[in-house]
Design a protein around this motif. Structure first.
Motif, PDB file in Angstrom:
ATOM      1  N   PRO A  77     -11.256   7.430   5.513  1.00  0.00           N
ATOM      2  CA  PRO A  77     -11.483   6.288   6.408  1.00  0.00           C
ATOM      3  C   PRO A  77     -12.395   5.250   5.752  1.00  0.00           C
ATOM      4  O   PRO A  77     -13.403   5.592   5.145  1.00  0.00           O
ATOM      5  CB  PRO A  77     -12.162   6.912   7.638  1.00  0.00           C
ATOM      6  CG  PRO A  77     -11.827   8.369   7.583  1.00  0.00           C
ATOM      7  CD  PRO A  77     -11.666   8.709   6.134  1.00  0.00           C
ATOM      8  N   GLY A  78     -11.985   4.000   5.847  1.00  0.00           N
ATOM      9  CA  GLY A  78     -12.769   2.899   5.280  1.00  0.00           C
ATOM     10  C   GLY A  78     -12.446   2.608   3.825  1.00  0.00           C
ATOM     11  O   GLY A  78     -12.855   1.579   3.290  1.00  0.00           O
ATOM     12  N   GLN A  79     -11.740   3.501   3.143  1.00  0.00           N
ATOM     13  CA  GLN A  79     -11.380   3.283   1.745  1.00  0.00           C
ATOM     14  C   GLN A  79      -9.979   2.676   1.673  1.00  0.00           C
ATOM     15  O   GLN A  79      -9.068   3.112   2.378  1.00  0.00           O
ATOM     16  CB  GLN A  79     -11.410   4.602   0.975  1.00  0.00           C
ATOM     17  CG  GLN A  79     -11.173   4.427  -0.511  1.00  0.00           C
ATOM     18  CD  GLN A  79     -11.288   5.761  -1.257  1.00  0.00           C
ATOM     19  OE1 GLN A  79     -11.522   6.798  -0.654  1.00  0.00           O
ATOM     20  NE2 GLN A  79     -11.120   5.719  -2.553  1.00  0.00           N
ATOM     21  N   ALA A  80      -9.828   1.680   0.834  1.00  0.00           N
ATOM     22  CA  ALA A  80      -8.540   0.993   0.718  1.00  0.00           C
ATOM     23  C   ALA A  80      -7.505   1.910   0.073  1.00  0.00           C
ATOM     24  O   ALA A  80      -7.822   2.699  -0.820  1.00  0.00           O
ATOM     25  CB  ALA A  80      -8.690  -0.277  -0.109  1.00  0.00           C
ATOM     26  N   GLN A 139      -2.243  14.103   0.519  1.00  0.00           N
ATOM     27  CA  GLN A 139      -3.646  13.674   0.538  1.00  0.00           C
ATOM     28  C   GLN A 139      -3.875  12.794   1.752  1.00  0.00           C
ATOM     29  O   GLN A 139      -3.108  11.866   2.014  1.00  0.00           O
ATOM     30  CB  GLN A 139      -4.002  12.888  -0.727  1.00  0.00           C
ATOM     31  CG  GLN A 139      -3.992  13.722  -1.979  1.00  0.00           C
ATOM     32  CD  GLN A 139      -4.445  12.906  -3.187  1.00  0.00           C
ATOM     33  OE1 GLN A 139      -4.834  11.760  -3.074  1.00  0.00           O
ATOM     34  NE2 GLN A 139      -4.378  13.527  -4.364  1.00  0.00           N
ATOM     35  N   THR A 140      -4.924  13.076   2.466  1.00  0.00           N
ATOM     36  CA  THR A 140      -5.250  12.246   3.634  1.00  0.00           C
ATOM     37  C   THR A 140      -6.146  11.112   3.177  1.00  0.00           C
ATOM     38  O   THR A 140      -7.066  11.315   2.377  1.00  0.00           O
ATOM     39  CB  THR A 140      -5.973  13.083   4.718  1.00  0.00           C
ATOM     40  OG1 THR A 140      -7.142  13.670   4.140  1.00  0.00           O
ATOM     41  CG2 THR A 140      -5.069  14.164   5.262  1.00  0.00           C
ATOM     42  N   ASP A 191       0.848  -1.191   0.000  1.00  0.00           N
ATOM     43  CA  ASP A 191       0.000   0.000   0.000  1.00  0.00           C
ATOM     44  C   ASP A 191       0.884   1.242   0.000  1.00  0.00           C
ATOM     45  O   ASP A 191       2.009   1.225   0.498  1.00  0.00           O
ATOM     46  CB  ASP A 191      -0.877   0.033   1.259  1.00  0.00           C
ATOM     47  CG  ASP A 191      -1.821  -1.167   1.320  1.00  0.00           C
ATOM     48  OD1 ASP A 191      -2.033  -1.784   0.269  1.00  0.00           O
ATOM     49  OD2 ASP A 191      -2.335  -1.461   2.403  1.00  0.00           O
ATOM     50  N   PHE A 192       0.366   2.327  -0.554  1.00  0.00           N
ATOM     51  CA  PHE A 192       1.075   3.594  -0.477  1.00  0.00           C
ATOM     52  C   PHE A 192       0.066   4.720  -0.314  1.00  0.00           C
ATOM     53  O   PHE A 192      -1.113   4.565  -0.601  1.00  0.00           O
ATOM     54  CB  PHE A 192       1.964   3.826  -1.710  1.00  0.00           C
ATOM     55  CG  PHE A 192       1.191   4.035  -2.986  1.00  0.00           C
ATOM     56  CD1 PHE A 192       0.867   5.314  -3.419  1.00  0.00           C
ATOM     57  CD2 PHE A 192       0.814   2.952  -3.765  1.00  0.00           C
ATOM     58  CE1 PHE A 192       0.165   5.506  -4.591  1.00  0.00           C
ATOM     59  CE2 PHE A 192       0.113   3.134  -4.947  1.00  0.00           C
ATOM     60  CZ  PHE A 192      -0.217   4.421  -5.358  1.00  0.00           C
TER      61      PHE A 192
END
Length: 195
Positions: free
Chosen positions: A180-183, A176-177, A170-171
């Protein structure tokens, strides 16, 4: 199966992904089913088209030399089917050759000319830590670069366009923040030397 290694060694001269060539059981079963079905149809169709029995033909003594309409129609249908399948196979082979020719001219993003690659398998009982592995490769690369005719040498986890081993992670995009809940996005990565 016996010619597979010969095909792989021949294709390896043109593409580094030749090692991905393998026999697929699903394709072999499909081909076998098509061959059996074709054999059954081409073998039984003339028998089904023949309306006369062997006894009837023997009684007439072979006096009738013309082919009946049903037989003539069936024979014409088989010829048309054979020509159509032949055209399909020729078109498929031509498209495959054209695709192969176009693949030879695709820019891979690096210069593969005058490059020699090799695979090294380390004994992880001897080189158990990252420091020992790094020291081995640094020494090895220094010796390689000292050889005559070698301009530079580098080490990598794998050569480009070789999909035998994938490492993903993952990166997060800087600035960009993550929602939440998004891969998080995933990318392949390679470990390479500094050279």
């Amino acid at each position: 199966m016996g010619a597979l290694n010969l095909l792989i060694s021949f294709a390896a001269r043109f593409t580094p992904r030749a090692r991905e060539i393998h026999l697929d059981a699903t394709v072999l079963l499909f081909t076998l089913a098509v061959a059996v079905l074709t054999s059954l149809l081409s073998g039984t169709a003339p028998a089904l088209a023949a309306r006369e029995t062997v006894v009837g033909s023997l009684k007439e003594g072979g006096a009738q030399s013309t082919i009946g309409r049903g037989r003539h129609r069936m024979r014409s249908l088989l010829i048309v089917a054979q020509v159509a399948v032949s055209f399909l196979l020729l078109i498929g082979a031509g498209l495959m050759l054209r695709s192969f020719a176009k693949l030879q001219h695709v820019d891979p993003g690096f210069q593969p000319e005058n490059v020699l690659t090799m695979q090294i398998g380390l004994d992880f009982t001897k080189y158990s830590t990252n420091d020992k592995q790094r020291a081995f490769f640094e020494t090895f690369l220094d010796k390689l670069e000292g050889q005559s005719g070698v301009k530079s040498a580098a080490a990598s986890m794998m050569i480009p366009l070789n999909g035998n081993m994938r490492m993903t992670g993952d990166f997060q995009i800087e600035g960009q923040t993550p929602v939440p809940g998004q891969a998080l996005p995933v990318a392949d990565f390679r470990v390479i030397s500094e050279h």
